[in-house]
Enzyme design. Sequence first.
Site, PDB file in Angstrom:
ATOM      1  N   THR A   1       0.815  -1.211   0.000  1.00 11.75           N
ATOM      2  CA  THR A   1       0.000   0.000   0.000  1.00 11.75           C
ATOM      3  C   THR A   1       0.853   1.267   0.000  1.00 11.75           C
ATOM      4  O   THR A   1       0.433   2.304  -0.510  1.00 11.75           O
ATOM      5  CB  THR A   1      -0.938  -0.003   1.223  1.00 11.75           C
ATOM      6  OG1 THR A   1      -1.833  -1.117   1.108  1.00 11.75           O
ATOM      7  CG2 THR A   1      -1.760   1.264   1.324  1.00 11.75           C
TER       8      THR A   1
ATOM      9  N   THR B   1       1.565  -4.170   4.544  1.00 10.13           N
ATOM     10  CA  THR B   1       1.263  -4.365   5.964  1.00 10.13           C
ATOM     11  C   THR B   1       0.801  -5.782   6.285  1.00 10.13           C
ATOM     12  O   THR B   1       0.965  -6.249   7.410  1.00 10.13           O
ATOM     13  CB  THR B   1       0.169  -3.387   6.426  1.00 10.13           C
ATOM     14  OG1 THR B   1      -1.040  -3.637   5.684  1.00 10.13           O
ATOM     15  CG2 THR B   1       0.596  -1.951   6.245  1.00 10.13           C
TER      16      THR B   1
END
EC number: 3.5.1.1
Length: 338
Positions: free
Chosen positions: A21, A104
Amino acid sequence: MGEEPVSGPLGRIALVGTGGTISAWSPATLDLTGYTEAEDQRLTLAELVAAVPDLERVAEVVRIPAEAGPSHALDLAGLLGVAGEVRRARERPGVRGVVVAHGTNTLEELAFLLDLVLGPGTPVVLTAAMRPLSALSGDGPLNLVNAARVALCPAAAGRGALVVVDDAIWSARRVAKTGTAGTGAFGGLGPLGEVDPGGQVRFRFAEEHSAPTLPVTETTPVPRVDVVVSYPGADGALIDAAVAAGARGLVSAGTGAGFPTPAEATALRRAAEAGVVVCQSYRGASGGVRPSARLRADGFVAGQDLSPYKCRVLLALALAAGAGRAGIQDLFDTFGGR
């Protein structure tokens, strides 16, 4: 992979980019959840660095693109490939720290794996983002800058792999992704320190770190290890299926302080008798499973303080390194016994 230096005043870091991300892009600044990591919606590492010009104010950056894509798509062999890039990055002339920009979803697994296979030396700091780079109030740019600050901090040496997100500094052993959204999605047993609003790196706690390095590289075959989570009424079907699929190791995420159901316990003992190494862990948010007479009688390894998912990483790498059951318990006592 190529490398391109970008000038900066304070010290040289190697930036290993794996996607995630932190490099994702959406045409809508309010798109915090609907974006994807498709190839046409992900910035290259060079574009990421260019989009965070403040990074050049804290470090000279050597860009090292690694295999990019969603972090949840990487298997252990893929994570070991990233470890290989990090190992080579540490050997670059003049590099004082390595920053790894990762997704993540598997940040905690990669951090722990790096902690297991990299020897002492140049600091390694992982970072990530919960919001795409294009988002209003995106967290990626500051996370990246703070990771560089920590990587160049002399106090980061000797602490193993570190994770820097949302101003906090976490050890690889303690960090966990605890939320699915929001910038405060990482937690654990307490951060080691923080990067304050003025950019100062402050370590509040010293965590003992004397772990041996496992002799596992990206060319080492990694055996199958599965995680089985317990719940009321669970039988041994998933355990038997994992063994039938070729698992050489099993991690049981038991209830409470590591208790599978009676049917699961029977299946786990059956697996152990067949030569599969069984690690007993727990499914809770904190705690641990200690060595006990019950586990020793069953021939199981106690997972100590490690989460089931970190137990899986350690067990797989230990088996890949050729460790036997007694040696594997020693490793769990070393890495998870504090």
